[in-house]
Design an enzyme around this catalytic site. Structure first.
Site, PDB file in Angstrom:
ATOM      1  N   TYR A 215       0.809  -1.213   0.000  1.00  0.00           N
ATOM      2  CA  TYR A 215       0.000   0.000   0.000  1.00  0.00           C
ATOM      3  C   TYR A 215       0.850   1.275   0.000  1.00  0.00           C
ATOM      4  CZ  TYR A 215      -3.697  -3.211   1.663  1.00  0.00           C
ATOM      5  OH  TYR A 215      -4.586  -4.251   1.827  1.00  0.00           O
TER       6      TYR A 215
ATOM      7  N   HIS B  25       0.709 -11.795   1.959  1.00  0.00           N
ATOM      8  CA  HIS B  25      -0.345 -11.091   1.222  1.00  0.00           C
ATOM      9  C   HIS B  25      -1.004 -11.963   0.153  1.00  0.00           C
ATOM     10  CE1 HIS B  25      -1.511  -6.685   0.041  1.00  0.00           C
ATOM     11  NE2 HIS B  25      -2.532  -7.503  -0.083  1.00  0.00           N
TER      12      HIS B  25
END
Length: 280
Positions: A57, A115
């Site tokens: 992010y 992730h």
């Protein structure tokens, strides 16, 4: 519902049996540093105690700034981040996890996820590194994200540390029954990202009707539905109004008729579908 309703909800309300607060703030695509830090600060001072970010992010610094700025003790915040799929070789896990700690400005993480089961992911190598971080006390819990039941089974078998959570896209248009059942079988928490399907739940007549019935918003109904399924939703919100609106979902109590109506929605919609996803 208004300000008095939000203020009546105790911070960290509805923790799971594992102690994870059952509503979190997602920060995906919240990449303006000032806005991201302010969103995190606002959420924590509203009552949230669960903040979710990721290496990919690009906002771990801002998330850390928001936590530091909030009038909330660090030990009261459940903080999670994720290892990107190019950082999953053993040495890269160790090195980049420490980098994430530095960016976030914390000594340890409450939860560190893999992730995606892709890129440099190797179950034994990746999870042994995470287990080492767990043994050192740098992470309190090991998690995975976007893992299908078969991926979960392998991970649970090879990981020395307990597998705590699987974070997946989950909302009324993608209820993920198989994944939820697999996680329940192995006592793994389910964390739901994009729990509002990027606003697509707002257009569902069933959800609109239930929102009107409960004098609630469609977002609140969708988040309450996730909670009824034992899922911890982590909706993204940037402005104070949306942060508070999502928080007030904790006051919405759906009945079985409501749950059945949402479960019967005959539409499937996936928001996050990269080529490297395990289902492709």
């Amino acid at each position: 519902m208004g300000t008095e309703d939000a203020e009546a909800i105790a911070p960290g309300t509805c923790p799971t049996a594992s102690g994870m607060p059952m509503l979190g703030l997602g920060t995906w695509q919240n990449d303006d540093p000032e806005q991201c830090a302010e969103s995190v600060r606002t959420a924590l001072e509203t009552g949230y105690r669960h903040i979710d970010t990721a290496q990919a992010y690009g906002n771990e610094d801002a998330v850390g700034d928001g936590i530091a700025a909030a009038n909330v003790d660090r030990e009261d915040v459940f903080l999670a981040t994720k290892l990107w799929h190019s950082n999953l070789a053993y040495d890269d896990v160790i090195e980049t996890a420490r980098d994430s700690l530095d960016r976030l400005g914390v000594d340890s993480l409450d939860l560190l996820y893999v992730h995606w089961p892709s890129g440099t992911y190797d179950p034994e190598e990746t999870l042994s590194a995470l287990s080492e971080l767990y043994d050192e006390g740098l992470i309190e819990n090991v998690g995975v994200s976007n893992f299908l039941p078969d991926d979960l089974e392998v991970a649970a078998d090879v990981c020395d540390a307990p597998l705590f959570a699987n974070q997946v896209e989950l909302h009324p248009l993608l209820p993920q029954e198989r994944i939820r059942q697999a996680c329940e079988n192995d006592d793994i928490e389910v964390v739901g990202y994009s729990p509002l399907a990027r606003g697509n739940v707002f257009n569902q007549p069933e959800i609109q009707d239930i929102a009107e019935k409960h004098d609630a918003t469609e977002a609140q109904v969708s988040l309450a539905w996730a909670r009824e399924k034992g899922v911890t939703p982590i909706p993204k919100a940037t402005g104070a109004e949306h942060i508070r609106d999502n928080w007030e979902s904790l006051t919405v109590e759906l009945d079985q008729e409501d749950i059945n109506a949402i479960d019967a929605i005959d539409e499937t919609h996936r928001e996050v579908d990269p080529d490297f996803a395990p289902w492709n």
